[in-house]
Design a protein around this motif. Structure first.
Motif, PDB file in Angstrom:
ATOM      1  N   LEU A  33       0.760  -1.264   0.019  1.00 56.68           N
ATOM      2  CA  LEU A  33      -0.676  -0.223   0.217  1.00 56.68           C
ATOM      3  C   LEU A  33       0.807   1.253   0.137  1.00 56.68           C
ATOM      4  O   LEU A  33       0.174   2.144  -1.195  1.00 56.68           O
ATOM      5  CB  LEU A  33      -1.079   0.232   0.834  1.00 56.68           C
ATOM      6  N   GLU A  34       2.282   1.393   0.804  1.00 56.63           N
ATOM      7  CA  GLU A  34       2.852   2.126   0.594  1.00 56.63           C
ATOM      8  C   GLU A  34       3.583   2.439  -0.543  1.00 56.63           C
ATOM      9  O   GLU A  34       3.437   3.900  -1.236  1.00 56.63           O
ATOM     10  CB  GLU A  34       4.129   1.938   1.904  1.00 56.63           C
ATOM     11  N   THR A  35       3.599   1.703  -1.058  1.00 56.56           N
ATOM     12  CA  THR A  35       3.976   1.671  -2.784  1.00 56.56           C
ATOM     13  C   THR A  35       3.011   2.184  -3.817  1.00 56.56           C
ATOM     14  O   THR A  35       3.174   3.812  -4.389  1.00 56.56           O
ATOM     15  CB  THR A  35       4.370   0.398  -3.351  1.00 56.56           C
ATOM     16  N   THR A  36       1.993   1.855  -3.482  1.00 56.42           N
ATOM     17  CA  THR A  36       1.300   2.589  -4.032  1.00 56.42           C
ATOM     18  C   THR A  36       0.647   3.693  -3.755  1.00 56.42           C
ATOM     19  O   THR A  36       0.445   4.273  -4.407  1.00 56.42           O
ATOM     20  CB  THR A  36      -0.153   1.810  -3.964  1.00 56.42           C
ATOM     21  N   GLU A  37       0.593   4.750  -2.839  1.00 54.83           N
ATOM     22  CA  GLU A  37       1.437   5.491  -1.941  1.00 54.83           C
ATOM     23  C   GLU A  37       1.670   6.201  -2.984  1.00 54.83           C
ATOM     24  O   GLU A  37       1.556   7.700  -3.777  1.00 54.83           O
ATOM     25  CB  GLU A  37       1.444   6.113  -0.679  1.00 54.83           C
ATOM     26  N   ARG A  38       2.694   5.538  -3.375  1.00 52.35           N
ATOM     27  CA  ARG A  38       4.085   6.544  -4.036  1.00 52.35           C
ATOM     28  C   ARG A  38       3.671   6.631  -5.096  1.00 52.35           C
ATOM     29  O   ARG A  38       3.703   7.615  -5.488  1.00 52.35           O
ATOM     30  CB  ARG A  38       5.545   6.009  -3.556  1.00 52.35           C
ATOM     31  N   ALA A  39       2.925   5.498  -5.683  1.00 52.00           N
ATOM     32  CA  ALA A  39       2.663   5.821  -7.281  1.00 52.00           C
ATOM     33  C   ALA A  39       1.708   6.766  -7.706  1.00 52.00           C
ATOM     34  O   ALA A  39       1.472   7.271  -8.935  1.00 52.00           O
ATOM     35  CB  ALA A  39       2.056   4.027  -7.995  1.00 52.00           C
ATOM     36  N   ARG A  40       0.459   6.837  -6.385  1.00 49.50           N
ATOM     37  CA  ARG A  40      -0.103   7.747  -6.425  1.00 49.50           C
ATOM     38  C   ARG A  40      -0.132   8.883  -6.689  1.00 49.50           C
ATOM     39  O   ARG A  40       0.123   9.888  -7.254  1.00 49.50           O
ATOM     40  CB  ARG A  40      -1.481   7.583  -5.110  1.00 49.50           C
ATOM     41  N   GLY A  41       1.531   9.514  -6.102  1.00 53.54           N
ATOM     42  CA  GLY A  41       1.860  10.379  -5.822  1.00 53.54           C
ATOM     43  C   GLY A  41       2.838  11.111  -7.012  1.00 53.54           C
ATOM     44  O   GLY A  41       2.430  12.332  -7.769  1.00 53.54           O
ATOM     45  N   ASP A  99      -7.913   6.420  -8.457  1.00 58.80           N
ATOM     46  CA  ASP A  99      -8.854   6.632  -7.126  1.00 58.80           C
ATOM     47  C   ASP A  99      -9.623   5.757  -7.126  1.00 58.80           C
ATOM     48  O   ASP A  99      -9.951   4.839  -6.086  1.00 58.80           O
ATOM     49  CB  ASP A  99      -8.845   7.708  -6.634  1.00 58.80           C
ATOM     50  N   ASP A 100     -10.994   5.616  -8.120  1.00 56.73           N
ATOM     51  CA  ASP A 100     -11.674   4.896  -7.356  1.00 56.73           C
ATOM     52  C   ASP A 100     -11.995   2.892  -7.811  1.00 56.73           C
ATOM     53  O   ASP A 100     -12.320   2.795  -6.797  1.00 56.73           O
ATOM     54  CB  ASP A 100     -12.769   5.912  -8.527  1.00 56.73           C
ATOM     55  N   SER A 101     -11.241   2.772  -8.810  1.00 54.48           N
ATOM     56  CA  SER A 101     -10.794   1.991  -8.838  1.00 54.48           C
ATOM     57  C   SER A 101     -10.108   0.907  -8.605  1.00 54.48           C
ATOM     58  O   SER A 101     -10.004  -0.592  -8.517  1.00 54.48           O
ATOM     59  CB  SER A 101     -10.906   1.818 -10.269  1.00 54.48           C
ATOM     60  N   TYR A 102      -9.172   1.408  -8.111  1.00 56.60           N
ATOM     61  CA  TYR A 102      -7.468   0.608  -7.432  1.00 56.60           C
ATOM     62  C   TYR A 102      -6.948   0.996  -6.147  1.00 56.60           C
ATOM     63  O   TYR A 102      -7.372   0.516  -5.164  1.00 56.60           O
ATOM     64  CB  TYR A 102      -6.281   0.967  -8.724  1.00 56.60           C
ATOM     65  N   TYR A 103      -6.421   2.688  -6.458  1.00 54.58           N
ATOM     66  CA  TYR A 103      -6.275   2.742  -4.636  1.00 54.58           C
ATOM     67  C   TYR A 103      -7.550   2.562  -3.873  1.00 54.58           C
ATOM     68  O   TYR A 103      -6.601   2.404  -2.422  1.00 54.58           O
ATOM     69  CB  TYR A 103      -6.128   4.886  -4.826  1.00 54.58           C
ATOM     70  N   GLN A 104      -8.543   3.139  -3.141  1.00 49.39           N
ATOM     71  CA  GLN A 104      -9.572   3.421  -2.587  1.00 49.39           C
ATOM     72  C   GLN A 104      -9.800   2.036  -1.935  1.00 49.39           C
ATOM     73  O   GLN A 104      -9.842   1.552  -1.039  1.00 49.39           O
ATOM     74  CB  GLN A 104     -11.198   4.234  -2.624  1.00 49.39           C
ATOM     75  N   PRO A 105     -10.564   0.691  -3.462  1.00 53.33           N
ATOM     76  CA  PRO A 105     -10.736  -0.175  -2.788  1.00 53.33           C
ATOM     77  C   PRO A 105      -9.305  -1.140  -1.693  1.00 53.33           C
ATOM     78  O   PRO A 105      -9.427  -1.522  -1.027  1.00 53.33           O
ATOM     79  CB  PRO A 105     -10.892  -0.721  -4.214  1.00 53.33           C
ATOM     80  N   ASP A 108      -8.827   0.027   1.776  1.00 51.69           N
ATOM     81  CA  ASP A 108     -10.074  -0.231   2.633  1.00 51.69           C
ATOM     82  C   ASP A 108      -9.633  -1.403   3.081  1.00 51.69           C
ATOM     83  O   ASP A 108     -10.004  -1.998   4.097  1.00 51.69           O
ATOM     84  CB  ASP A 108     -11.240  -0.017   1.635  1.00 51.69           C
ATOM     85  N   LEU A 109      -9.260  -2.158   1.713  1.00 51.28           N
ATOM     86  CA  LEU A 109      -8.815  -4.169   2.133  1.00 51.28           C
ATOM     87  C   LEU A 109      -8.071  -4.204   2.904  1.00 51.28           C
ATOM     88  O   LEU A 109      -7.857  -4.423   4.475  1.00 51.28           O
ATOM     89  CB  LEU A 109      -8.380  -4.531   0.787  1.00 51.28           C
ATOM     90  N   GLU A 110      -6.477  -3.320   2.862  1.00 54.24           N
ATOM     91  CA  GLU A 110      -5.340  -3.373   4.212  1.00 54.24           C
ATOM     92  C   GLU A 110      -6.160  -2.668   5.531  1.00 54.24           C
ATOM     93  O   GLU A 110      -5.654  -3.705   6.479  1.00 54.24           O
ATOM     94  CB  GLU A 110      -4.691  -2.109   4.024  1.00 54.24           C
ATOM     95  N   ARG A 111      -6.939  -2.041   5.236  1.00 54.84           N
ATOM     96  CA  ARG A 111      -7.929  -1.863   6.895  1.00 54.84           C
ATOM     97  C   ARG A 111      -8.118  -2.803   7.387  1.00 54.84           C
ATOM     98  O   ARG A 111      -8.146  -2.601   8.700  1.00 54.84           O
ATOM     99  CB  ARG A 111      -7.832  -0.222   6.582  1.00 54.84           C
ATOM    100  N   ALA A 112      -8.856  -3.089   6.934  1.00 53.87           N
ATOM    101  CA  ALA A 112      -9.740  -4.173   6.318  1.00 53.87           C
ATOM    102  C   ALA A 112      -9.197  -5.287   7.647  1.00 53.87           C
ATOM    103  O   ALA A 112      -9.690  -6.297   8.546  1.00 53.87           O
ATOM    104  CB  ALA A 112     -10.703  -4.614   5.751  1.00 53.87           C
ATOM    105  N   ALA A 113      -8.438  -5.395   6.684  1.00 50.54           N
ATOM    106  CA  ALA A 113      -7.163  -6.896   7.111  1.00 50.54           C
ATOM    107  C   ALA A 113      -6.366  -6.270   8.681  1.00 50.54           C
ATOM    108  O   ALA A 113      -6.328  -7.433   9.014  1.00 50.54           O
ATOM    109  CB  ALA A 113      -6.235  -7.165   5.923  1.00 50.54           C
ATOM    110  N   VAL A 114      -6.546  -5.296   8.986  1.00 50.37           N
ATOM    111  CA  VAL A 114      -5.191  -5.435  10.260  1.00 50.37           C
ATOM    112  C   VAL A 114      -6.215  -4.614  10.913  1.00 50.37           C
ATOM    113  O   VAL A 114      -5.820  -5.309  12.249  1.00 50.37           O
ATOM    114  CB  VAL A 114      -4.536  -3.910  10.010  1.00 50.37           C
ATOM    115  N   ASP A 115      -7.257  -3.810  10.617  1.00 53.92           N
ATOM    116  CA  ASP A 115      -8.164  -4.265  11.399  1.00 53.92           C
ATOM    117  C   ASP A 115      -9.115  -6.153  12.566  1.00 53.92           C
ATOM    118  O   ASP A 115      -8.990  -6.423  13.656  1.00 53.92           O
ATOM    119  CB  ASP A 115      -9.867  -3.645  11.611  1.00 53.92           C
TER     120      ASP A 115
END
Length: 147
Positions: A33-41, A99-105, A108-115
């Motif tokens: 996810l952190e790598t995806t954050e960088r890609a988004r940047g 954002d809609d089709s890749y980043y946000q899902p 959300d998945l990473e957050r749900a897994a950690v929770d």
């Protein structure tokens, strides 16, 4: 201060029953996810740089006209200025689709897994790596701020 007080804060301590493999898996998921954050940047950088270039074309058109090159000014204006970067899309639309089709899902998945798997406690892998690498009692190796 006892040894337990010198370690990570509660938010960064592994909950009971969470295995090493689970901590490692969540660390890997977080790293992805952190790598995806960088890609988004980088995608936002692409968006802003493309927009800046498009706005600079206004100046180029004006200067071409002032220099008497009306045909070239017209070509720049009609062939490149305001052009879609891919069919049907300006860069803001690419950012929105990402954002809609890749980043946000993914987020959300990473957050749900950690929770679900770690009681909402983030960065357990890193916190445990820090604990294993620090020198207890050294003033530049404290476990947490204010310690």
């Amino acid at each position: 201060m006892n040894a337990h007080d010198d370690g990570p804060d509660r938010a960064h301590r592994r909950p009971a029953g969470v295995s090493d493999r689970t901590v490692e898996a969540l660390g890997s998921l977080s790293k992805a996810l952190e790598t995806t954050e960088r890609a988004r940047g980088h995608l936002y950088g692409f968006h802003q740089l493309t927009g800046t270039a498009d706005l600079e074309l206004d100046r180029a058109v004006k200067l071409l006209r002032e220099a008497g090159h009306h045909e070239w000014a017209d070509r720049v204006e009609t062939e490149v200025l305001g052009r879609n970067v891919i069919p049907g899309h300006w860069t803001f639309q690419i950012v929105e689709a990402y954002d809609d089709s890749y980043y946000q899902p993914f987020k959300d998945l990473e957050r749900a897994a950690v929770d679900d798997l770690a009681g909402g406690r983030t960065h357990l892998y890193e916190a445990e790596m820090k604990e294993a690498r620090r020198t207890a009692g050294h003033p530049d190796h404290t476990a947490r701020p204010g310690a």
